[in-house]
Design a protein around this motif. Structure first.
Motif, short mmCIF file in Angstrom:
data_model
loop_
_atom_site.label_atom_id
_atom_site.label_comp_id
_atom_site.label_asym_id
_atom_site.label_seq_id
_atom_site.Cartn_x
_atom_site.Cartn_y
_atom_site.Cartn_z
N ASP A 172 0.97 -1.27 0.01
CA ASP A 172 -0.05 0.10 0.08
C ASP A 172 0.86 1.13 0.08
N ALA A 173 0.62 2.24 -0.90
CA ALA A 173 1.22 3.46 -1.01
C ALA A 173 1.35 4.33 0.26
N ALA A 174 0.39 4.22 1.03
CA ALA A 174 0.03 4.79 1.98
C ALA A 174 1.15 4.57 3.33
N TYR A 175 1.72 3.30 3.27
CA TYR A 175 2.70 2.86 4.02
C TYR A 175 4.01 3.70 3.49
N PHE A 176 4.24 3.99 2.35
CA PHE A 176 5.44 4.56 1.96
C PHE A 176 5.46 6.17 2.46
N GLN A 177 4.23 6.69 2.47
CA GLN A 177 4.08 8.16 2.83
C GLN A 177 4.39 8.29 4.22
N GLY B 44 17.91 -2.29 7.94
CA GLY B 44 18.42 -3.15 7.53
C GLY B 44 19.36 -2.95 6.09
N GLY B 45 19.46 -1.87 5.89
CA GLY B 45 20.30 -1.22 4.83
C GLY B 45 20.25 -1.58 3.33
N VAL B 46 19.13 -2.29 2.94
CA VAL B 46 18.72 -2.59 1.59
C VAL B 46 18.02 -1.70 0.70
N ASN B 47 18.20 -1.72 -0.55
CA ASN B 47 17.57 -0.64 -1.43
C ASN B 47 16.27 -1.03 -1.84
N GLN B 48 15.48 -1.56 -1.03
CA GLN B 48 13.86 -2.03 -1.56
C GLN B 48 13.10 -1.48 -0.47
N GLY B 49 11.44 -1.36 -1.02
CA GLY B 49 10.71 -1.18 -0.13
C GLY B 49 10.71 -0.02 0.92
N LEU B 50 10.24 -0.28 2.12
CA LEU B 50 10.01 0.70 3.09
C LEU B 50 11.58 1.01 3.48
N MET B 51 12.46 0.11 3.63
CA MET B 51 13.84 0.45 3.94
C MET B 51 14.44 1.59 2.87
N CYS C 238 12.78 3.57 1.15
CA CYS C 238 12.06 4.81 1.24
C CYS C 238 12.36 5.73 2.70
N LEU C 239 12.65 4.71 3.82
CA LEU C 239 12.93 5.54 5.00
C LEU C 239 14.30 5.98 4.92
N ALA C 240 15.22 5.31 4.38
CA ALA C 240 16.84 5.82 4.15
C ALA C 240 16.64 7.02 3.43
N THR D 118 22.41 -3.26 -1.47
CA THR D 118 22.45 -2.42 -0.50
C THR D 118 22.21 -0.94 -0.95
N SER D 119 21.43 -0.17 0.05
CA SER D 119 20.98 0.98 -0.30
C SER D 119 22.21 2.14 -0.35
N GLN D 120 22.11 3.03 -1.37
CA GLN D 120 23.08 3.79 -1.72
C GLN D 120 22.85 5.21 -0.41
N TYR D 121 22.06 5.11 0.42
CA TYR D 121 21.47 6.06 1.43
C TYR D 121 22.12 5.58 2.65
N ASN D 122 23.08 4.71 2.84
CA ASN D 122 23.66 4.19 4.04
C ASN D 122 24.82 5.22 4.59
N ASP D 123 24.86 5.89 5.51
CA ASP D 123 26.05 6.67 5.77
C ASP D 123 27.31 5.62 6.17
N ARG D 124 26.77 4.54 6.97
CA ARG D 124 27.83 3.74 7.34
C ARG D 124 27.02 2.03 7.19
N VAL D 125 27.89 1.50 6.86
CA VAL D 125 27.23 0.03 6.74
C VAL D 125 28.21 -1.05 7.80
#
Length: 176
Positions: free
Chosen positions: A14-19, A38-45, A47-49, A73-80
């Protein structure tokens, strides 16, 4: 404060979860909280990062090596922090965080929530999990926990270590 967020890596939800997840990320960044996830580049993870980074905040991704090898791995991780398996991932998240927030998620999110809760009941730590009950997502889980409590299957009161919040204001009050 370091806030660990457990959530879905699925994008077909549901798109509302992303908002609402974006709002949480902006709120965390604007209040100076570091997000551990969790550091992943998918879904709510992801979106959050992304929301945290766009609002000027900091992130710490805890990524299993098998995920890292597949380029998720998300590109939005400052540290992994790289780990060998999910048990190690949960332990690193527990060690690195002050409090936990569970957003909508599946089996992995449930595993993370109950690992933190069970280790609390044994006395390993005093860190709480907050179920962010977006659009009633956690209602069935809350009913199950109430049923377990009523049947005597839960020592103490589950609400002492698993809290429920329906919005950001409630989350903020629980974290203070």
């Amino acid at each position: 404060m370091k806030i660990c967020v457990f959530c879905s890596a699925n994008s077909q939800i549901d798109a509302a979860y992303f908002q609402l997840t974006e709002e949480l990320g902006r709120w965390a960044a604007s209040n100076g909280h570091v997000i551990v996830f969790g550091g992943v580049n998918q879904g709510l993870m992801e979106c959050l990062a992304k929301a945290v980074k766009e609002a000027g905040g900091q992130t710490l991704g805890v990524v299993p090596s098998i995920v890292e090898k597949t380029g998720r791995t998300s590109q939005y991780n400052d540290r992994v922090l790289t780990c060998d398996n999910l048990s190690e991932r949960k332990q690193l998240m527990l060690d690195e965080s002050d409090v936990f927030i569970a957003l909508p998620g599946g089996v992995g999110t449930l595993d993370e929530v109950f690992t933190v809760a069970a280790s609390y009941t044994i006395g390993y730590h005093q860190k709480r999990v907050i179920l962010y009950n977006m659009l009633g997502f956690w209602d069935a889980t809350i009913r199950m926990l109430d049923d377990l409590q009523q049947r005597g299957m839960v020592r103490g009161r589950w609400r002492d270590y698993i809290c429920v919040a329906n919005n950001l204001d409630e989350i903020e009050q629980l974290i203070i």
